[in-house]
Design an enzyme around this catalytic site. Structure first.
Site, PDB file in Angstrom:
ATOM      1  N   ALA A 155     -12.696 -29.906 -40.451  1.00  0.00           N
ATOM      2  CA  ALA A 155     -11.988 -30.928 -40.555  1.00  0.00           C
ATOM      3  C   ALA A 155     -10.426 -29.976 -41.046  1.00  0.00           C
ATOM      4  O   ALA A 155      -9.797 -31.428 -41.030  1.00  0.00           O
ATOM      5  CB  ALA A 155     -13.218 -31.906 -40.989  1.00  0.00           C
TER       6      ALA A 155
ATOM      7  N   HIS B  91       4.280   6.136  -5.715  1.00  0.00           N
ATOM      8  CA  HIS B  91       5.342   5.586  -6.360  1.00  0.00           C
ATOM      9  C   HIS B  91       6.550   4.041  -5.681  1.00  0.00           C
ATOM     10  O   HIS B  91       6.660   4.048  -4.340  1.00  0.00           O
ATOM     11  CB  HIS B  91       6.664   6.045  -7.153  1.00  0.00           C
ATOM     12  CG  HIS B  91       6.822   7.686  -6.070  1.00  0.00           C
ATOM     13  ND1 HIS B  91       5.657   9.002  -6.421  1.00  0.00           N
ATOM     14  CD2 HIS B  91       6.752   8.082  -4.665  1.00  0.00           C
ATOM     15  CE1 HIS B  91       6.056  10.107  -5.491  1.00  0.00           C
ATOM     16  NE2 HIS B  91       7.090   9.242  -4.180  1.00  0.00           N
TER      17      HIS B  91
ATOM     18  N   ASN C 158      -0.926   5.914   3.932  1.00  0.00           N
ATOM     19  CA  ASN C 158       0.548   6.916   3.069  1.00  0.00           C
ATOM     20  C   ASN C 158       1.023   5.577   3.271  1.00  0.00           C
ATOM     21  O   ASN C 158       2.182   5.844   4.296  1.00  0.00           O
ATOM     22  CB  ASN C 158       0.314   8.190   3.374  1.00  0.00           C
ATOM     23  CG  ASN C 158       1.625   8.987   2.209  1.00  0.00           C
ATOM     24  OD1 ASN C 158       1.405   9.423   1.142  1.00  0.00           O
ATOM     25  ND2 ASN C 158       3.198   8.446   2.331  1.00  0.00           N
TER      26      ASN C 158
ATOM     27  N   TYR D 199       6.678 -12.714   1.673  1.00  0.00           N
ATOM     28  CA  TYR D 199       6.849 -14.753   1.307  1.00  0.00           C
ATOM     29  C   TYR D 199       8.337 -14.901   2.180  1.00  0.00           C
ATOM     30  O   TYR D 199       8.930 -14.262   2.514  1.00  0.00           O
ATOM     31  CB  TYR D 199       7.111 -14.633  -0.115  1.00  0.00           C
ATOM     32  CG  TYR D 199       7.568 -16.220  -0.899  1.00  0.00           C
ATOM     33  CD1 TYR D 199       6.194 -16.985  -0.512  1.00  0.00           C
ATOM     34  CD2 TYR D 199       8.592 -16.175  -1.755  1.00  0.00           C
ATOM     35  CE1 TYR D 199       6.513 -18.480  -0.748  1.00  0.00           C
ATOM     36  CE2 TYR D 199       8.087 -17.830  -1.779  1.00  0.00           C
ATOM     37  CZ  TYR D 199       7.708 -18.664  -1.320  1.00  0.00           C
ATOM     38  OH  TYR D 199       8.162 -20.033  -2.201  1.00  0.00           O
TER      39      TYR D 199
ATOM     40  N   SER E 253       9.378   6.120   3.439  1.00  0.00           N
ATOM     41  CA  SER E 253      10.187   5.492   2.264  1.00  0.00           C
ATOM     42  C   SER E 253      10.630   4.509   2.531  1.00  0.00           C
ATOM     43  O   SER E 253      11.468   4.725   3.642  1.00  0.00           O
ATOM     44  CB  SER E 253      10.719   6.689   1.742  1.00  0.00           C
ATOM     45  OG  SER E 253       9.829   7.631   1.047  1.00  0.00           O
TER      46      SER E 253
END
Length: 460
Positions: free
Chosen positions: A10, A366, A380, A390, A408
């Site tokens: 309390a 990376h 890979n 999205y 890449s």
């Protein structure tokens, strides 16, 4: 005989200098009172009476979904008055265990020892011996044959103690186990005729002695268990004590901690054998580490499962994710909820994975974002790859089947499926499904312009 736990919560905690009720201040990301509630459950409580006063709305917002009986103490008139508010909820045949919402480090084993020490129809008090007992109520004993320490006859508060009683170093922690029927009778007889003008719970011990009720004591393994927090300095001290205790548990369970003083455990961590944990690692929620797991410096692990021989490299954030056997992530990787790395999969620096499965032996070394994806075995993923999941309204799935090579700087615009063995050329934007073993290149044709003059700065 039911175990009825009364938790006193309390107080405002003025010295905290906060709008938050004192008992809601956290230790290891969990409020102090929640620590106490959790421990009460561990000792087998049949009911919990939470005596509250200041900050009712915040308390109920934090704790309201739990099985608690909320007992209002409108005025804070002492510990005896606080417990008395719970009297209507105490049955005669209950064992009443009295705890404190700002004493978060009390251990299950200590409370079990206290309950075991309680004589039949008697009282058990948790006491501790302090080199400097200043400010605490003293345990008053009288010589008794067969009891080396003597028989407990009462508790005297610091402000009411004589010079001789102030020399006593056995102090009252306030935690006690009391028979329900007698407790209610004693509470009804309490007086506030003392230096504080309060109703002391401790006065029931003298009443118990006068009524011929047996009184025994128990002590915690460490005095820190019964320390409270009245200000933020004390709160920080309890935090460090808690972290030291949890770090010790990990080491005893098979983990090597590079520096036990530089780890934060804010949840339940389970470790296998020969786990290596570097400095400044934070654990939150439920975390499971298998055998031979390595956690690098500065990593944050939240609600995750890490299998045997896996490695989390420095400064990675793993939340709501799973790593399979010998999988690795980092340094500087981020695995968000729903991410799963299968055996031997690798996620490297500055790769973010969300709600995606990375197959056996697959790699993204990376600078990639892999969200809402199913990635097969032996894939890979080149640097700069993005699954464009999205469309501004809905999320869509990317499927990359086994043994695909993604060059890449590739964008995969979902929904899209890349067939087994396909190769995607660097710099491609993939908007349609790719068949098995196909090579796809969507780059603009390279142009060579001769005689072109580079712009030069205009002199001012």
């Amino acid at each position: 005989m039911a175990l009825n736990v009364v938790i006193l919560a309390a107080g405002k905690g003025t010295r905290m200098r906060s709008d938050l009720p004192k008992v809601l201040h956290p230790i290891a990301h969990k409020s102090m009172v929640q620590h106490v509630i959790d421990t009460a459950h561990k000792v087998g409580s049949d009911a919990i009476q939470l005596v509250y006063g200041y900050g009712a709305d915040k308390l109920k917002a934090s704790l309201g979904e739990q099985q608690l009986n909320w007992v209002l103490q409108a005025e804070q008139l002492g510990t005896g008055h606080a417990v008395a508010q719970a009297s209507p909820h105490i049955a005669d045949n209950d064992t009443v265990l009295i705890l404190y919402g700002d004493v978060p480090l009390i251990q299950q084993s200590t409370l079990e020892a206290l309950l075991a020490a309680r004589p039949e129809n008697g009282v058990a008090i948790l006491t501790v011996n302090l080199a400097n007992p200043m400010g605490y109520g003293r345990i008053v004993r009288t010589p008794c044959e067969g009891q080396e320490q003597g028989k407990v006859i009462g508790i005297i508060e610091q402000k009411d103690a004589t010079a001789e009683q102030l020399l006593i170093n056995e102090i009252n922690t306030g935690i006690m186990a009391v028979p329900g029927k007698q407790l209610k009778a004693w509470l009804s007889r309490l007086s506030n005729n003392n230096a504080q003008g309060e109703y002391y719970l401790t006065d029931i011990i003298a009443m118990a002695h006068a009524d011929g009720v047996a009184i025994d004591t128990a002590q915690p393994q460490s005095a820190i268990e019964v320390e409270g927090a009245n200000n933020r300095v004390q709160l920080a001290q309890l935090e460090r004590a808690y972290q030291a205790r949890e770090a010790e548990k990990l080491m005893l369970a098979g983990a090597n901690l590079r520096d036990p003083s530089r780890i934060d455990i804010r949840g339940d961590v389970t470790v296998g054998m020969d786990v290596m944990i570097d400095i400044n690692v934070i654990f939150e929620g439920k975390v499971t580490l298998g055998n031979n797991v390595t956690i690098g410096a500065g990593a944050i692990l939240i609600d995750c499962e890490i299998a045997d021989n896996a490695e989390i490299k420095p400064y990675s954030i793993i939340e709501g994710a799973k790593l399979g056997v010998a999988a690795s992530a980092g340094p500087f990787a981020r695995l968000r909820p729903g991410a799963e790395l299968k055996q031997d999969a690798h996620i490297g620096n500055f790769v973010e994975v969300k709600k995606a499965v990375i197959g056996v032996g697959s790699k993204a070394g990376h600078l990639a974002y892999l969200g809402d994806a199913i990635i097969g075995d032996g894939v890979n993923i080149g640097a700069g790859t993005i699954t464009c999941n999205y469309d501004g309204a809905n999320k869509h799935l990317t499927v990359i089947e086994d043994n695909v090579f993604v060059g890449s700087d590739t964008q995969l615009v979902a929904p899209v499926t890349i067939g087994k063995g396909a190769t995607l050329g660097a710099g491609s934007t993939i908007t349609r499904d790719v068949g098995e073993n196909e090579l796809v290149i969507t780059r603009v044709k390279q142009k060579h312009l001769t005689g072109w003059q580079r712009p030069v700065k205009i002199k001012k």
